[in-house]
Design a protein around this motif. Structure first.
Motif, PDB file in Angstrom:
ATOM      1  N   VAL A  24      18.127  23.411  64.696  1.00  0.00           N
ATOM      2  CA  VAL A  24      17.624  22.090  64.294  1.00  0.00           C
ATOM      3  C   VAL A  24      18.272  21.657  62.975  1.00  0.00           C
ATOM      4  O   VAL A  24      18.705  20.510  62.832  1.00  0.00           O
ATOM      5  CB  VAL A  24      16.076  22.105  64.195  1.00  0.00           C
ATOM      6  CG1 VAL A  24      15.552  20.867  63.489  1.00  0.00           C
ATOM      7  CG2 VAL A  24      15.465  22.242  65.575  1.00  0.00           C
ATOM      8  N   MET A  25      18.366  22.569  62.012  1.00  0.00           N
ATOM      9  CA  MET A  25      18.990  22.238  60.723  1.00  0.00           C
ATOM     10  C   MET A  25      20.472  21.888  60.907  1.00  0.00           C
ATOM     11  O   MET A  25      20.974  20.935  60.303  1.00  0.00           O
ATOM     12  CB  MET A  25      18.863  23.408  59.745  1.00  0.00           C
ATOM     13  CG  MET A  25      17.447  23.618  59.221  1.00  0.00           C
ATOM     14  SD  MET A  25      16.867  22.199  58.278  1.00  0.00           S
ATOM     15  CE  MET A  25      17.865  22.349  56.836  1.00  0.00           C
ATOM     16  N   LEU A  26      21.173  22.631  61.738  1.00  0.00           N
ATOM     17  CA  LEU A  26      22.587  22.343  61.979  1.00  0.00           C
ATOM     18  C   LEU A  26      22.764  20.986  62.645  1.00  0.00           C
ATOM     19  O   LEU A  26      23.686  20.236  62.321  1.00  0.00           O
ATOM     20  CB  LEU A  26      23.215  23.446  62.835  1.00  0.00           C
ATOM     21  CG  LEU A  26      23.478  24.761  62.118  1.00  0.00           C
ATOM     22  CD1 LEU A  26      23.982  25.811  63.107  1.00  0.00           C
ATOM     23  CD2 LEU A  26      24.475  24.580  60.996  1.00  0.00           C
ATOM     24  N   ARG A  27      21.886  20.637  63.567  1.00  0.00           N
ATOM     25  CA  ARG A  27      21.964  19.321  64.209  1.00  0.00           C
ATOM     26  C   ARG A  27      21.741  18.198  63.190  1.00  0.00           C
ATOM     27  O   ARG A  27      22.410  17.172  63.237  1.00  0.00           O
ATOM     28  CB  ARG A  27      20.944  19.203  65.342  1.00  0.00           C
ATOM     29  CG  ARG A  27      21.364  19.910  66.599  1.00  0.00           C
ATOM     30  CD  ARG A  27      20.334  19.641  67.699  1.00  0.00           C
ATOM     31  NE  ARG A  27      20.694  20.335  68.899  1.00  0.00           N
ATOM     32  CZ  ARG A  27      21.329  19.770  69.919  1.00  0.00           C
ATOM     33  NH1 ARG A  27      21.667  18.513  69.854  1.00  0.00           N
ATOM     34  NH2 ARG A  27      21.629  20.472  70.989  1.00  0.00           N
TER      35      ARG A  27
ATOM     36  N   LEU B  55      16.042  31.254  65.066  1.00  0.00           N
ATOM     37  CA  LEU B  55      17.268  30.679  65.622  1.00  0.00           C
ATOM     38  C   LEU B  55      17.087  29.215  66.000  1.00  0.00           C
ATOM     39  O   LEU B  55      17.986  28.389  65.787  1.00  0.00           O
ATOM     40  CB  LEU B  55      17.740  31.494  66.822  1.00  0.00           C
ATOM     41  CG  LEU B  55      18.258  32.905  66.481  1.00  0.00           C
ATOM     42  CD1 LEU B  55      18.573  33.666  67.759  1.00  0.00           C
ATOM     43  CD2 LEU B  55      19.462  32.841  65.575  1.00  0.00           C
ATOM     44  N   LEU B  56      15.925  28.849  66.529  1.00  0.00           N
ATOM     45  CA  LEU B  56      15.662  27.452  66.859  1.00  0.00           C
ATOM     46  C   LEU B  56      15.647  26.581  65.588  1.00  0.00           C
ATOM     47  O   LEU B  56      16.180  25.470  65.576  1.00  0.00           O
ATOM     48  CB  LEU B  56      14.337  27.311  67.610  1.00  0.00           C
ATOM     49  CG  LEU B  56      14.365  27.701  69.094  1.00  0.00           C
ATOM     50  CD1 LEU B  56      12.945  27.666  69.669  1.00  0.00           C
ATOM     51  CD2 LEU B  56      15.273  26.789  69.870  1.00  0.00           C
TER      52      LEU B  56
ATOM     53  N   MET C   5      11.045  39.573  69.087  1.00  0.00           N
ATOM     54  CA  MET C   5      11.968  38.674  69.783  1.00  0.00           C
ATOM     55  C   MET C   5      11.502  37.226  69.638  1.00  0.00           C
ATOM     56  O   MET C   5      12.337  36.317  69.471  1.00  0.00           O
ATOM     57  CB  MET C   5      12.075  39.047  71.260  1.00  0.00           C
ATOM     58  CG  MET C   5      12.704  40.411  71.499  1.00  0.00           C
ATOM     59  SD  MET C   5      14.376  40.460  70.917  1.00  0.00           S
ATOM     60  CE  MET C   5      15.223  40.120  72.407  1.00  0.00           C
ATOM     61  N   ALA C   6      10.199  36.999  69.678  1.00  0.00           N
ATOM     62  CA  ALA C   6       9.676  35.642  69.520  1.00  0.00           C
ATOM     63  C   ALA C   6       9.971  35.118  68.111  1.00  0.00           C
ATOM     64  O   ALA C   6      10.361  33.957  67.937  1.00  0.00           O
ATOM     65  CB  ALA C   6       8.177  35.612  69.801  1.00  0.00           C
ATOM     66  N   LEU C   7       9.795  35.947  67.076  1.00  0.00           N
ATOM     67  CA  LEU C   7      10.115  35.551  65.706  1.00  0.00           C
ATOM     68  C   LEU C   7      11.607  35.239  65.551  1.00  0.00           C
ATOM     69  O   LEU C   7      11.988  34.249  64.914  1.00  0.00           O
ATOM     70  CB  LEU C   7       9.700  36.641  64.715  1.00  0.00           C
ATOM     71  CG  LEU C   7       8.205  36.814  64.497  1.00  0.00           C
ATOM     72  CD1 LEU C   7       7.937  38.016  63.596  1.00  0.00           C
ATOM     73  CD2 LEU C   7       7.608  35.559  63.893  1.00  0.00           C
ATOM     74  N   LEU C   8      12.437  36.074  66.146  1.00  0.00           N
ATOM     75  CA  LEU C   8      13.866  35.846  66.094  1.00  0.00           C
ATOM     76  C   LEU C   8      14.233  34.533  66.784  1.00  0.00           C
ATOM     77  O   LEU C   8      15.051  33.762  66.280  1.00  0.00           O
ATOM     78  CB  LEU C   8      14.623  37.018  66.729  1.00  0.00           C
ATOM     79  CG  LEU C   8      16.143  36.925  66.730  1.00  0.00           C
ATOM     80  CD1 LEU C   8      16.685  36.865  65.309  1.00  0.00           C
ATOM     81  CD2 LEU C   8      16.748  38.089  67.497  1.00  0.00           C
ATOM     82  N   LEU C   9      13.589  34.257  67.913  1.00  0.00           N
ATOM     83  CA  LEU C   9      13.835  33.022  68.642  1.00  0.00           C
ATOM     84  C   LEU C   9      13.420  31.811  67.807  1.00  0.00           C
ATOM     85  O   LEU C   9      14.153  30.822  67.734  1.00  0.00           O
ATOM     86  CB  LEU C   9      13.075  33.033  69.973  1.00  0.00           C
ATOM     87  CG  LEU C   9      13.213  31.781  70.823  1.00  0.00           C
ATOM     88  CD1 LEU C   9      14.645  31.633  71.289  1.00  0.00           C
ATOM     89  CD2 LEU C   9      12.265  31.829  71.994  1.00  0.00           C
TER      90      LEU C   9
END
Length: 180
Positions: free
Chosen positions: A41-44, A36-37, A29-33
């Motif tokens: 950041v890339m989308l922003r 996703l973060l 779950m930490a890797l997935l998080l």
């Protein structure tokens, strides 16, 4: 006993296994998080790049403005193509090739003061200007050309001027057709 009951009884007997399974699940779950973060950041960054020169924060407004600019450029391009086509038509009728032959028209006059000047368009239409210089006078003649052929009798010098201009017609045959 069903599947979930077996798992529950196994976890009751071995609490360390349950803790290991939870630790692995938490790590995934930490890797997935983190993934996703990073994506956020890339989308922003991309969103900020799209809006860097705009006063608005709405992509719809930005894309609408870009669409108007593209349509205006397409109209300009169409107009430019039409203008180029018109210029090409006009250029076909402009003088494009020139041939000049200087010669001595009479034996008693030297210095090649006489000349034949052929002025042709893209279709070998045009004119041949001839000037014959003698000690007592000078005479000038103009003869029309259609497709590289003279509308009147052509002298050898006029034919040479037409050839020098690069006419694609057959001026020699034109002379033979117009000779008396």
């Amino acid at each position: 006993m069903n599947f979930w009951q077996q798992i529950s009884s196994t976890l009751d007997r071995e609490p360390g296994a349950a803790l290991a399974i939870l630790a692995v699940a938490a790590g995934l779950m930490a890797l997935l998080l983190l993934y996703l973060l990073g994506s956020v950041v890339m989308l922003r960054r991309r969103y900020s790049f799209l809006l860097r020169h705009e006063d608005t924060q709405d992509l719809g407004v930005v894309f609408a403005a870009l669409q108007r600019k593209v349509e205006a450029m397409e109209e300009d391009l169409k107009q430019l193509r039409d203008d180029v086509a018109a210029l090409r038509k006009q250029a076909d009728r402009c003088i494009q090739r020139v041939g000049l032959v200087r010669f001595d028209a009479f034996e008693d006059v030297g210095g090649e003061q006489s000349y034949a000047l052929a002025l042709l368009d893209a279709h070998d239409n045009g004119v041949v200007l001839s000037s014959l210089y003698s000690r007592s006078d000078s005479r000038t003649y103009a003869k029309g050309l259609r497709a590289g052929r003279g509308t009147h009798n052509l002298s050898d010098e006029e034919l040479r001027a037409i050839r020098e201009a690069g006419a694609s017609g057959e001026p020699q045959r034109a002379r033979e057709e117009h000779s008396i």
